[in-house]
Motif scaffolding. Structure first.
Motif, short mmCIF file in Angstrom:
data_model
loop_
_atom_site.label_atom_id
_atom_site.label_comp_id
_atom_site.label_asym_id
_atom_site.label_seq_id
_atom_site.Cartn_x
_atom_site.Cartn_y
_atom_site.Cartn_z
N LEU A 1 -50.14 -0.09 10.57
CA LEU A 1 -50.67 -1.38 10.99
C LEU A 1 -49.59 -2.17 11.73
O LEU A 1 -48.42 -2.10 11.38
CB LEU A 1 -51.15 -2.19 9.77
N LYS B 1 -55.50 -5.95 6.37
CA LYS B 1 -55.46 -4.93 5.32
C LYS B 1 -56.83 -4.74 4.67
O LYS B 1 -57.24 -3.62 4.36
CB LYS B 1 -54.42 -5.32 4.26
N VAL C 1 -59.04 -2.81 7.15
CA VAL C 1 -58.67 -1.39 7.16
C VAL C 1 -59.23 -0.69 5.92
O VAL C 1 -59.77 0.42 6.00
CB VAL C 1 -57.14 -1.24 7.25
N SER D 1 -53.63 2.76 4.64
CA SER D 1 -52.52 2.11 5.35
C SER D 1 -51.20 2.67 4.85
O SER D 1 -50.88 2.57 3.67
CB SER D 1 -52.58 0.59 5.13
#
Length: 430
Positions: free
Chosen positions: A13, A31, A34, A41
């Motif tokens: 990221l 986050k 994702v 991640s």
């Protein structure tokens, strides 16, 4: 369209801190996005900049560090918490040798995973194609098609062929969605004729809208602790004590920087919010960013022309803070906010009480004197089933006695650019 979850499971990221942005909160939201896309991640790369770099967005030095980190961690995708230009995306992909995804593409992919109905899938595909239109690239040779006899000449590049096919697909999707929009409009008119008020549930994504919807309607709409858990709109009838039937509409959650392609593609779906008699703005009381989330929802409502609809704030998740359910009233004695827990059911009775008070107050009776030039508004009022009495005068003008909801009247005033205000003879609020 490619699906991010299928192609990329390991991501790096990237977030850039700009002086004018609340960056730490945006990074937390990235986050969550994702995770909602089903991607793992591996690392987060953060940097500070005054403005984006024209070539790599993050600068050449940081881009080199990013490429090394991608190679060391064996990541197969890079996800930026910002919108990248097509050239920046290409430059980063050549440097990192993996696919580079920006925030808009990530949100579009999540929507693609969540869409269940035929209309929802068409809307997502249209948004994806419109976003992809400026990002079509081919290899350096950009090989031309081979012409046959009678077709020799410069020909058409493969890139031009892709763009032409994309335009044709977009045109076909728009035609299908226009047909479905007309069908939705017929249902909307039927609800208006039945005089059943429509209550639209809006709010930031993951605020608990679908959980509240299920609690009130006893429906089984999918609800989960993730962003954009539900996408397709759902309408259900509810019975309010001492009032009667109303229609509750659950809509897609909003988010910061909601892609414009999505807003355009979901125009017919968001029409339910724009034409509602009342909005329930669900807010996650336990979220430290709730004030910013409220502002973001208001911005999206302005973008879809739904900011004039009367609104009741619903502060959800009081169970996480140990608070008691209650109603806050404004200076006029009408409910302004309700504190409840959709998960446990605390405060639902208070919400129903507030809805009855607001819906009972949101009707007005007007006497209008329309000149002959305003005959189109007479037709519109009849379409809304709002006309109760009518009288034609010698000069060709028309005197109408109408009754409709305050939200409908506000929308008519806005559509007429406030011209209808000049025709008011008398007004009664009840």
């Amino acid at each position: 369209m490619f699906e991010l979850a299928a192609l990329a499971e390991q991501a790096v990221l990237v977030h850039v801190n700009f002086p004018q942005e609340a960056s730490t909160e945006d990074l937390q939201e990235l986050k969550m996005l994702v995770a909602s896309a089903g991607v793992t991640s591996l690392h987060v790369v953060s940097t500070n900049r005054q403005s984006p770099d024209a070539k790599f967005f993050i600068g050449s030095g940081k881009a080199g560090e990013l490429a090394s980190l991608v190679e060391e961690s064996a990541a197969n995708v890079v996800i930026f918490n910002h919108e990248l230009s097509p050239s920046q995306t290409r430059n980063l992909e050549r440097l990192c040798q993996v696919r580079v995804i920006d925030r808009t593409s990530l949100i579009l992919d999540i929507f693609a995973q969540r869409a269940r109905t035929y209309e929802g899938k068409l809307q997502v595909e249209l948004a994806q194609l419109q976003h992809l239109a400026s990002r079509l690239i081919r290899g350096f040779d950009n090989e031309r098609q081979k012409g046959g006899i009678g077709l020799r000449g410069p020909g058409e590049t493969q890139l031009e062929t892709d763009r032409r096919l994309l335009r044709e697909r977009v045109k076909g999707l728009k035609q299908r969605l226009e047909k479905m929009t007309r069908q939705r409009e017929q249902g909307r008119r039927a609800r208006q004729r039945s005089e059943q008020p429509v209550i639209s549930v809006v709010g930031y994504t993951n605020a608990g809208k679908s959980t509240l919807f299920n609690r009130i309607t006893q429906a089984e709409v999918y609800a989960a602790d993730q962003l954009f858990a539900t996408l397709d709109p759902t309408l259900r009838k509810i019975m309010l004590p001492q009032f009667g039937e109303a229609i509750l509409a659950d809509t897609v959650g909003f988010i910061r920087h909601l892609p414009h392609d999505l807003v355009a593609a979901f125009k017919s779906t968001l029409q339910e919010t724009r034409d509602a008699d009342l909005q329930l703005h669900v807010i996650d009381l336990a979220d430290a960013r709730r004030e910013e989330n409220i502002n973001q929802v208001q911005l999206v409502l302005q973008e879809i022309d739904a900011a004039d609809v009367p609104q009741l704030l619903v502060f959800n998740k009081i169970d996480q803070l140990g608070q008691l359910p209650r109603i806050d009233y404004d200076d006029a004695g009408l409910p302004r906010a309700v504190y409840l827990s959709a998960l446990t059911g605390e405060g639902i009775a208070l919400l129903q009480q507030a809805l009855v008070l607001l819906l009972s107050q949101q009707h007005i009776q007007l006497s209008l004197l329309l000149p002959p030039a305003a005959a189109n508004w007479r037709a519109r009022l009849y379409q809304l089933q709002a006309v109760q009495q009518e009288e034609f005068l010698e000069d060709g003008s028309c005197r109408l006695l109408i009754q409709l909801s305050a939200a409908q009247w506000a929308r008519l005033q806005k559509q007429s650019e406030q011209q209808l205000e000049n025709y008011i003879v008398s007004q009664t609020v009840f």
